[in-house]
Design an enzyme around this catalytic site. Structure first.
Site, mmCIF file in Angstrom:
data_model
loop_
_atom_site.group_PDB
_atom_site.id
_atom_site.type_symbol
_atom_site.label_atom_id
_atom_site.label_comp_id
_atom_site.label_asym_id
_atom_site.label_seq_id
_atom_site.Cartn_x
_atom_site.Cartn_y
_atom_site.Cartn_z
ATOM 1 N N HIS B 59 0.815 -1.206 0.000
ATOM 2 C CA HIS B 59 0.000 0.000 0.000
ATOM 3 C C HIS B 59 0.856 1.267 0.000
ATOM 4 O O HIS B 59 0.572 2.222 -0.713
ATOM 5 C CB HIS B 59 -0.902 -0.025 1.243
ATOM 6 C CG HIS B 59 -1.886 1.081 1.307
ATOM 7 N ND1 HIS B 59 -3.168 0.961 0.823
ATOM 8 C CD2 HIS B 59 -1.789 2.341 1.788
ATOM 9 C CE1 HIS B 59 -3.810 2.099 1.012
ATOM 10 N NE2 HIS B 59 -3.007 2.951 1.603
ATOM 11 N N HIS B 107 -10.575 2.777 -0.740
ATOM 12 C CA HIS B 107 -10.740 2.399 0.660
ATOM 13 C C HIS B 107 -11.507 1.087 0.705
ATOM 14 O O HIS B 107 -12.517 0.950 1.388
ATOM 15 C CB HIS B 107 -11.435 3.512 1.459
ATOM 16 C CG HIS B 107 -10.660 3.910 2.675
ATOM 17 N ND1 HIS B 107 -11.224 4.097 3.899
ATOM 18 C CD2 HIS B 107 -9.335 4.125 2.845
ATOM 19 C CE1 HIS B 107 -10.281 4.420 4.769
ATOM 20 N NE2 HIS B 107 -9.141 4.450 4.161
#
Lengths: 258, 754
Positions: B59, B107
């Site tokens: 990430h 998200h």
């Protein structure tokens, strides 16, 4: 000078500020703490330095309790000053969350007294049980200082954006509001007739969208005239923004000869 | 306090350490860590391993995607690029004095576990990405992808939430956070497919505006000086959001609900709203040297990335304001608690910033300062517990993962013509086509009084979908921006390469049909597990398609995000690149909307409609898994863009042809105008169903009769194919195709669509 009153969660203040600024009327952003004596000394402001106060839309303090409740409670700290302010013929306007604040603080409907200690109007959860943002038709039922420049019975197009806008009050207050011509705007359909959902977007009693106090210098409405100040902000094409005359009316009143 | 951990162990133990700490490092990476601490001649402490785990996560580090992104997406040169790719958001030229800022990210994992909080904090995060560039956020976009809403409850895999629950939570989360912070949510999409059942995709984008001389970098420039302080402001630091990035860098499983709940942060828009005021006022007063938001990886990643490459930093962890006592130092260091921002300030200017904080009741504390030694040092009550070379932390290993590319299988088969009226209504009422008003109207898309053309267009009592939304960012200027966001999972499923090109073509069509010119792109690339060669192949192909198309148009990607591991043991999401397109329009008063305007006007089809039926809504409805996929050509698109923008002053309405084909486009235009249309398609040589339902790159335009010569001339001049296909008329849809006639009332069409 107009004060645009803000606190955490008010979020339409720029739009109202820009409307007054575009009409070249002096305007200032003021945080609630600057009126209540909670700010640093050099930042403190006196409400009597302003001719008018506008309370913008948004979600003051998050509106987690009940829309406008916390802003209203904090504003009560200066209710004595507010009473004097209104008595002197200065103006207080509330749009959307600002309308909710004015009913919570007791400045509307302004029938029994300038300011009442217990709310007499509720802006309750919409019948659709959800937040709705879209344009609606409004009929201008009666003039007040905030709407002088609209024709009586004129139909205008203005956006709404709220989850709690259902106007509810007692039978007595409703009758008095009618009697005193305090109902300023009602929701209608394109033809100007009172109609149910979706035209009445929240289930308000008698389609009420906005009211004033007895004298017409305190006013609240759920729809957002500042969002149609310019013609290009309308859902349907228009030559002039329907919201512009709202601000022009206020300025006209404030510039009156006393 | 920080515990010392020995890495002088065998490989099996090394992996066990990584797992026990929850830092997700593989063996190769653990070896690198061990070697580093050998060179430092000591054992690491838990906080140090945690810091590495954050910085090296997929990430934060893009370790699997970087090389491919560099090859295809990055580095498209354009004069509008001001500060692109490297920062939290892309900064692009708007006019002489102003720039706009674009950010787009996912998200996904948090939203799958906790839909409401996951989606809400997604908005919080993207707002901070824009604010930390010094920009005022002016619009949000939310593309969403859910599993099939009618999925049988009994067949739901263990630990998976039903798509209806997820959809409801996600939309409520976006609504409650976005509306409260007062940034309009103006665009998005909602798409349903069973592949999103175990991994919904929740992407969120934000556009901001900033004065060019107030652009703030997150990197501390050489103008920083030793002793400049880090001011942490906004929300307090808590145990919510621990290991958010490492959790987002693995597959979800049935234990995720229990074990990873704490990785989801808790949002508070009523801290965020005044926090934005404070940041922007401090920037306006020129008090801020550098600013960064706290997101993935918490304080650890924030401080590292701000200091690198020019400085080091020393942080006194006990100065961080906490939500709860007894947090371990490493927890404080990596917590991803929301609503926090970090500023680098000249020590002399701190008071000026904290005065603004005080008015808005925003908490703050000075937590450290920059140093010249290019090391990150963390003290806790006087004891040094982290002391590492900053370069080692922020430059993790980069992978060239193996990939396999699947061959495109295409071919048409013999089919029967359908019953047209029934088919049209079924397509209009299908979940991916029908009106999304129930979502759009729950978002405040008007706050800020900048939304010129709306996400729903047409008559107040009869609204239809828009192609893009036009925003007017500055009060004193008529120049505006068009915002559109797109993906096309059903084509991506067949070919990631051609699907990606179609998405680029479509996002441009959406911008152009509003009267604007494409100016920049941001991408959010949602894919499966990159450790599987076929998933990596999909990623490679998609990036190739996106990059080639953008390069050919000369329009840059300025910002983006990659989300891998959207995969479970049951499903892997269809490769889903989401593209946010920004267009520029010189005068917002000249924008075009999608609704038909006037009885008697002519209707034109612009572009070359082809028998490209694979992945179309029509073929999906009948379960046809064959056909040819649309192959969009950027050069053809350029001609269409040029032609349409040249005649835009005479175009009364324009809408692109996409999902559902020509007939859906015309129906949507009818609904918005609350008026009918009469079409004659006889001059186009194809079977009726292919004409009506092909999703080839086309536009439908409405023109006044008196303007037709000028219109046709400009189309011809630009070598654009066109057909005059009918007129706006009456209150029904009437389609003639040689001897065939199809009739539907506007009422039936509206009912199916709503």
């Amino acid at each position: 000078m107009i004060a645009i009153l803000r606190m955490e969660g008010t979020n339409n203040e720029d739009d109202i500020y820009n409307a007054f600024a575009a009409l070249k009327y002096p305007v200032e952003m003021v945080h609630l703490k600057q009126f209540t004596g909670e700010a640093k000394k050099e930042l403190q402001r006196n409400i009597f330095d302003y001719e008018g106060i506008m309370i913008p839309g948004g979600f003051s303090a998050g509106d987690y309790v009940r829309a406008g409740a916390i802003f209203g409670a904090r504003l009560k700290k200066i209710s004595k000053e507010l009473k004097e302010f209104v008595k002197e013929g200065r103006i207080i306007g509330g749009i959307c969350n600002g309308f909710q604040v004015l009913t919570e603080v007791g400045l509307l409907p302004g029938i029994d007294n300038i300011i009442v200690s217990k709310p007499q109007i509720s802006l309750a959860v919409n019948d659709s049980a959800k937040f709705e943002c879209r344009h609606v038709f409004l009929k201008h039922e009666n003039k007040c200082f905030f709407t002088e420049k609209y024709e009586k019975n004129e139909i205008i197009q203005v956006p709404i954006a709220h989850a709690e806008g259902k106007f509810i009050t007692s039978k007595r207050i409703l009758e008095e509001l009618k009697e005193n011509n305090q109902i300023i705007f009602k929701y209608v359909n394109r033809a100007g007739n009172y109609a149910g959902y979706p035209f009445n977007p929240n289930g308000s009693m008698e389609n009420i969208a906005g009211i004033s106090n007895l004298e017409g210098n305190v006013f609240g409405m759920m729809p957002h005239p500042e969002r149609v100040f310019y013609p290009y902000l309308h859902q349907e094409k228009k030559k002039v923004g329907d919201g512009k005359r709202f601000f022009e009316s206020i300025i006209k009143y404030l510039r009156r000869e006393v | 306090m920080a515990e010392e951990i020995s890495l002088n162990v065998n490989d099996r133990k090394l992996i066990e350490i990584s797992q026990a700490l929850g830092i997700g490092l593989n063996l190769e990476e653990m070896h690198k860590v061990r070697d580093y601490f050998y060179s430092e001649k000591r054992n690491p402490r838990d906080i140090e391993l945690q810091a590495i785990g954050q910085a090296w996560s997929e990430h934060c580090s893009y370790k699997s995607s970087k090389s491919i992104l560099k090859k295809f997406i990055f580095g498209i040169k354009a004069k509008q690029n001001l500060l692109v790719i490297e920062e939290d958001a892309g900064v692009v030229d708007f006019n002489k004095d102003y720039a706009y800022v674009v950010a787009l990210e996912s998200h996904n994992h948090p939203s799958a576990i906790e839909p409401y909080g996951g989606a809400a904090t997604g908005i919080g995060g993207i707002l901070r990405d824009v604010v930390c560039m010094g920009a005022k956020p002016i619009a949000l976009v939310d593309p969403l992808f859910f599993g099939d809403l009618n999925f049988d409850y009994k067949k739901l895999p263990k630990g998976v939430k039903h798509p209806k629950f997820i959809q409801n939570g996600v939309i409520s989360g976006i609504r409650d956070y976005g509306n409260r912070v007062g940034i309009p949510t103006v665009a998005g999409m909602v798409y349903y497919d069973v592949s999103y059942l175990t991994n919904c995709l929740v992407n969120v984008g934000c556009i901001g505006i900033v004065r060019k001389n107030r652009i703030i970098s997150s990197k501390i420039s050489k103008k920083g000086k030793k002793g400049d302080v880090f001011l942490l402001l906004g929300g307090r630091t808590g145990r919510d959001g621990i290991h958010g990035v490492t959790f987002a860098s693995t597959q979800l499983n049935e234990k995720s609900e229990k074990e990873d709940r704490s990785a989801v942060q808790v949002g508070n828009p009523i801290i965020k709203e005044p926090l934005i005021h404070v940041c922007l006022e401090a920037v306006e007063k020129n008090l801020v040297k550098a600013m960064k938001d706290l997101g993935g990886g918490g304080l650890s990643c924030c401080v590292d990335e701000m200091a690198y490459p020019n400085f080091g930093a020393v942080v006194n962890l006990e100065n961080v304001l906490l939500k709860e006592r007894d947090m371990k130092p490493w927890e404080i260091w990596v917590s991803e608690s929301q609503e926090r921002m970090m500023m680098l300030l000249d020590r002399k200017k701190v008071d000026k910033v904290t005065d603004i904080c005080d008015l808005w009741d925003i908490e703050y504390s000075i937590i450290g300062e920059i140093t010249e030694d290019k090391r990150i040092k963390v003290n806790y009550h006087g004891k040094t517990i982290l002391d590492m070379d900053i370069k080692f932390l922020v430059e993790p290993p980069v992978y060239n993962r193996p990939y396999t590319i699947r061959n495109l299988k295409e071919g048409e088969k013999e089919t029967k013509e359908p019953i047209y009226e029934k088919t049209i209504l079924e397509i209009l009422s299908s979940p991916n086509i029908r009106s999304k008003a129930f979502v759009i109207q729950q978002y405040d898309h008007e706050v800020g009084a900048r939304t010129v053309t709306k996400p729903l267009q047409g008559k107040i009592e009869s609204l239809t979908h828009s192609d893009s939304v036009i925003i007017k960012p500055l009060s004193k200027e008529y120049k505006g921006m068009a915002i559109a966001v797109d993906s096309n999972p059903s084509l991506m499923k067949i070919s990631p390469y051609w699907g990606a090109k179609y998405i680029m073509d479509e996002v441009c069509r959406n911008i152009v049909s509003s009267g604007a010119e494409p100016h920049s792109f941001a991408d959010c690339l949602n894919f499966g597990n990159p450790e599987k060669p076929e998933r990596m192949g999909e990623f490679y192909e998609a990036c190739k398609g996106l990059g080639e198309f953008a390069k050919a148009l000369g329009v840059p990607f300025v910002s983006g995000n990659v989300s891998f591991y959207n995969e479970s043991e049951y499903y892997s999401v269809i490769p889903t690149p989401v593209v946010l397109g920004i267009g520029i329009i010189d005068d917002i008063r000249k924008s075009i909307r999608t609704d038909f305007k006037r009885n008697g006007d002519l209707i034109y089809l612009i572009g070359d409609i082809k028998k490209e039926m694979a992945g179309s809504e029509y073929y999906k409805l009948y379960g046809y898994d064959f056909g040819y996929i649309p192959k969009c050509d950027p050069d053809e698109l350029k001609n269409k863009i040029k032609a349409i923008l040249e005649v835009k002053k005479i175009i009364k309405a324009c809408h692109d042809v996409s999902n559902g084909g020509l007939v859906v486009t015309v129906c949507e235009m009818m609904i918005g105008g609350n008026i009918g249309a009469s079409l004659d398609l006889s001059k186009i040589e194809m079977r009726t169903d292919y004409k009506l339902f092909s999703e080839s790159s086309c536009f439908v335009c409405e023109i006044r009769e008196r303007d037709f010569e000028e219109f046709e001339e400009i189309m011809k001049k630009n070598k654009v194919k066109f057909h005059r296909i009918g007129r706006v008329s009456g209150s029904r849809l009437k389609i003639i195709d040689k001897e065939k006639s199809i009739i539907l009332s506007l009422r039936e069409i509206k009912e199916a669509f709503s």
